[in-house]
Design a protein around this motif. Structure first.
Motif, PDB file in Angstrom:
ATOM      1  N   THR A  22      39.777  -4.685  81.956  1.00  0.00           N
ATOM      2  CA  THR A  22      40.913  -4.231  82.345  1.00  0.00           C
ATOM      3  C   THR A  22      41.975  -3.776  81.350  1.00  0.00           C
ATOM      4  O   THR A  22      41.695  -3.860  80.296  1.00  0.00           O
ATOM      5  CB  THR A  22      41.648  -5.388  83.165  1.00  0.00           C
ATOM      6  N   TYR A  23      42.920  -2.999  81.932  1.00  0.00           N
ATOM      7  CA  TYR A  23      43.769  -2.442  80.899  1.00  0.00           C
ATOM      8  C   TYR A  23      44.654  -3.552  80.108  1.00  0.00           C
ATOM      9  O   TYR A  23      44.724  -3.600  78.678  1.00  0.00           O
ATOM     10  CB  TYR A  23      44.796  -1.510  81.657  1.00  0.00           C
ATOM     11  N   ALA A  27      44.723  -4.024  76.119  1.00  0.00           N
ATOM     12  CA  ALA A  27      45.937  -3.769  75.479  1.00  0.00           C
ATOM     13  C   ALA A  27      46.105  -5.349  74.584  1.00  0.00           C
ATOM     14  O   ALA A  27      46.343  -5.164  73.314  1.00  0.00           O
ATOM     15  CB  ALA A  27      46.994  -3.910  76.675  1.00  0.00           C
ATOM     16  N   ALA A  36      49.541  -1.792  78.376  1.00  0.00           N
ATOM     17  CA  ALA A  36      48.572  -1.236  79.195  1.00  0.00           C
ATOM     18  C   ALA A  36      48.778   0.382  79.447  1.00  0.00           C
ATOM     19  O   ALA A  36      47.962   1.099  79.658  1.00  0.00           O
ATOM     20  CB  ALA A  36      48.518  -2.057  80.722  1.00  0.00           C
ATOM     21  N   ARG A  37      50.065   0.325  79.278  1.00  0.00           N
ATOM     22  CA  ARG A  37      50.282   2.200  79.828  1.00  0.00           C
ATOM     23  C   ARG A  37      49.796   2.789  78.556  1.00  0.00           C
ATOM     24  O   ARG A  37      49.241   3.919  78.771  1.00  0.00           O
ATOM     25  CB  ARG A  37      52.103   2.416  79.984  1.00  0.00           C
ATOM     26  N   VAL A  39      47.274   2.201  76.660  1.00  0.00           N
ATOM     27  CA  VAL A  39      45.820   2.127  76.792  1.00  0.00           C
ATOM     28  C   VAL A  39      45.431   3.378  77.853  1.00  0.00           C
ATOM     29  O   VAL A  39      44.492   4.262  77.630  1.00  0.00           O
ATOM     30  CB  VAL A  39      45.542   0.761  77.322  1.00  0.00           C
ATOM     31  N   VAL A  40      46.355   3.308  78.978  1.00  0.00           N
ATOM     32  CA  VAL A  40      45.986   4.357  79.960  1.00  0.00           C
ATOM     33  C   VAL A  40      46.177   5.740  79.220  1.00  0.00           C
ATOM     34  O   VAL A  40      45.107   6.779  79.429  1.00  0.00           O
ATOM     35  CB  VAL A  40      46.799   4.442  81.005  1.00  0.00           C
ATOM     36  N   LEU A  43      43.604   6.605  76.835  1.00  0.00           N
ATOM     37  CA  LEU A  43      42.237   6.773  77.414  1.00  0.00           C
ATOM     38  C   LEU A  43      42.320   7.927  78.088  1.00  0.00           C
ATOM     39  O   LEU A  43      41.340   9.007  77.873  1.00  0.00           O
ATOM     40  CB  LEU A  43      42.406   5.597  78.458  1.00  0.00           C
ATOM     41  N   TRP A  54      35.501   5.822  79.770  1.00  0.00           N
ATOM     42  CA  TRP A  54      36.702   5.573  80.763  1.00  0.00           C
ATOM     43  C   TRP A  54      36.434   5.057  81.824  1.00  0.00           C
ATOM     44  O   TRP A  54      37.321   4.230  82.356  1.00  0.00           O
ATOM     45  CB  TRP A  54      37.709   6.680  80.772  1.00  0.00           C
ATOM     46  N   VAL A  57      36.676   1.344  82.571  1.00  0.00           N
ATOM     47  CA  VAL A  57      38.191   0.535  82.620  1.00  0.00           C
ATOM     48  C   VAL A  57      38.798   0.600  84.055  1.00  0.00           C
ATOM     49  O   VAL A  57      39.047   1.619  84.541  1.00  0.00           O
ATOM     50  CB  VAL A  57      39.034   1.566  81.535  1.00  0.00           C
ATOM     51  N   ASN A  59      41.892  -1.639  86.607  1.00  0.00           N
ATOM     52  CA  ASN A  59      43.024  -2.149  86.670  1.00  0.00           C
ATOM     53  C   ASN A  59      42.955  -3.781  86.830  1.00  0.00           C
ATOM     54  O   ASN A  59      41.647  -4.135  87.010  1.00  0.00           O
ATOM     55  CB  ASN A  59      44.145  -1.690  87.609  1.00  0.00           C
TER      56      ASN A  59
END
Length: 104
Positions: A22-23, A27, A36-37, A39-40, A43, A54, A57, A59
DNA sequence: CTGGTGACTTATC
DNA sequence: AGATAAGCCACCA
């Protein structure tokens, strides 16, 4: 390029086939439990350049987070190809597929 | 430089 | 349990 970015890349690269993360986990392992953002963004930004998995990965709900139907479908196929059973809503069984590096 | 946004997460109400 | 707020930080206008 920040250390956080490099950590995130390293973590994602370490995800074995047939498993997901998960993100939030990524993180946290990268040093920022609430990033987490980033990471997004990393990614999305680095996956193409670094060939990152990717598609492994998801949520916190264990679901595919993508908004774009094409990319969504691509992730779905990639996961199925690795043996991960994806529900019709793009939901993955974290109890089975969530990979915890500390519990490895 | 300032401001807003995002493939998110966790805590509170 | 569903809705709201705050946190995180890189990128674009």
């Amino acid at each position: 390029m920040t250390p956080f970015t490099e950590k995130v890349i390293g973590i994602i690269r370490s995800i074995p086939a047939g498993r997901v993360m998960t993100y939030g986990q990524i993180a946290k392992l990268a040093g920022s439990p609430r990033a987490a953002r980033q990471v997004v963004r990393i990614l999305h930004s680095m996956s193409r350049a670094y060939k990152l998995p990717w598609h492994r990965v998801v949520n916190a709900k264990g679901a595919i987070a993508i908004q774009d139907d094409e990319s969504y479908n691509e992730q779905w196929m990639s996961l199925e190809a690795e043996g991960v059973l994806v529900g019709l809503h793009g939901v993955i069984d974290l109890k089975k597929y969530l990979w915890e590096p500390d519990g490895e």
